[in-house]
Enzyme design. Structure first.
Site: not given
Length: 334
Positions: A54, A206, A209
């Site tokens: 990341y 997520s 979404a």
């Protein structure tokens, strides 16, 4: 904040997990990132998820700084290995013994900790024998640098094979980290039943979404300024799959359900994910502290069968359910 066991282990984690995939050292400045971590701690979140890749290692640095001074025993810190870091040389990726050994030491330095609670294979590595990967993970655990092992986006057969090798090596593979939401249900047919059988939990990413389930994207209108769909560094490519008018129209139909329950649409989406008994925790991210404060209100919410049936009726055949879409990167050439 409630806590759940991670797999068939004694480790408990907060059911909401703070993740810094698209924020720390990428979308927001360090001071605001630290404020988000403080908001998570204040809300009762004890579990933090990151990865060496990341922001090309910078996210681990920021998280380590943000957690410095906290009681280590009260935290659960997760990180991952697989994707390239640094100059991206020929051994700077994958799940070889070399890459795992070098990556865990570098992650611990950046995170300013002696160990991580969970060390995860960020994807399946087709180019490295699974036996080599699991032996390297066993060495990490036996050296005290990680307590448990997890994987991310592995399919059911890969999880089963990895779990068996882990048992033979005297370590615990306790989790899988897949994408999972009302709109993306590809783990339900094979991964979840296999995981239940083996005592492996899902730690899902997520759950809203990429923001679609917040309801802020309206059909037939451009994406709002400042939204993820407009940010090429912040996941715009991933959100494209959901930006079709039929999807957005169906999502708008969830608003009355959320309103009846006294929830925001984002809280409803997170609560729906947490209603799956194989889910130990849902990863939430934030670019502003107030987003954390709002999303944690999904903790402890119970959705009964009638509510979930109404959600399914509203969404119809929109959700993706094909188990073949649980995939790691294509096989790399040797």
């Amino acid at each position: 904040m409630e806590h759940r066991h991670l797999g068939r282990s004694g480790l408990k984690i907060s059911e909401l997990i703070y993740g810094n995939w698209l924020t720390h050292a990428s979308q927001v400045e360090d001071e605001r990132a630290r404020a988000c971590v403080r908001a998570a701690l204040d809300a009762g979140i004890s579990t933090f998820d990151t990865a060496d890749t990341y922001a090309n290692t910078a996210a681990e640095v920021v998280l380590g700084e943000a957690l410095k001074g906290e009681r280590r025993e009260s935290l659960e810190i997760f990180t991952k290995v697989y994707f390239p870091t640094g100059p991206q040389g020929h051994n700077d990726t994958g799940l070889s013994r070399k890459h795992i050994r070098e990556s865990i030491d570098a992650s611990l330095t950046r995170l300013q900790t002696d160990y991580v609670d969970l060390y995860q294979a960020h994807r399946y590595d087709y180019a490295t024998p699974l036996e080599e990967t699991m032996q390297a993970f066993a060495d990490v655990v036996h050296s005290g640098k990680a307590l448990y092992i997890g994987v991310s986006e592995w399919n059911a057969d890969q999880i089963r094979a990895g779990h068996q090798l882990a048992r033979e090596l005297g370590i615990q593979l306790v989790s899988n980290q897949p994408q999972y939401s009302m709109l993306w249900r590809v783990i339900e047919e094979r991964v979840v039943p296999t995981s239940r059988e083996l005592g492996v939990s899902q730690v899902v990413w997520s759950p809203v979404a990429q923001g679609i389930l917040t309801g802020k994207y309206a059909p037939g209108t451009p994406a709002p300024e400042g939204s993820r769909a407009r940010d090429e560094k912040g996941g715009a490519d991933m959100i494209k799959r959901f930006l079709d008018d039929p999807v957005l129209e169906a999502v708008q139909g969830l608003a009355p359900i959320a309103e009846e329950l006294g929830l925001s649409m984002a809280q409803l989406a997170v609560a729906w994910v947490l209603s799956n008994d194989n889910v130990a925790g849902a990863i939430i991210g934030a670019s502003r502290p107030e987003q954390i404060t709002e999303n944690v209100k999904a903790a402890g919410v119970t959705l009964d069968g009638d509510v979930k049936a109404r959600i399914d009726e509203v969404l119809g055949d929109i959700p993706e359910i094909d188990p073949a879409k649980t995939v790691s990167p294509a096989q790399r050439l040797a």
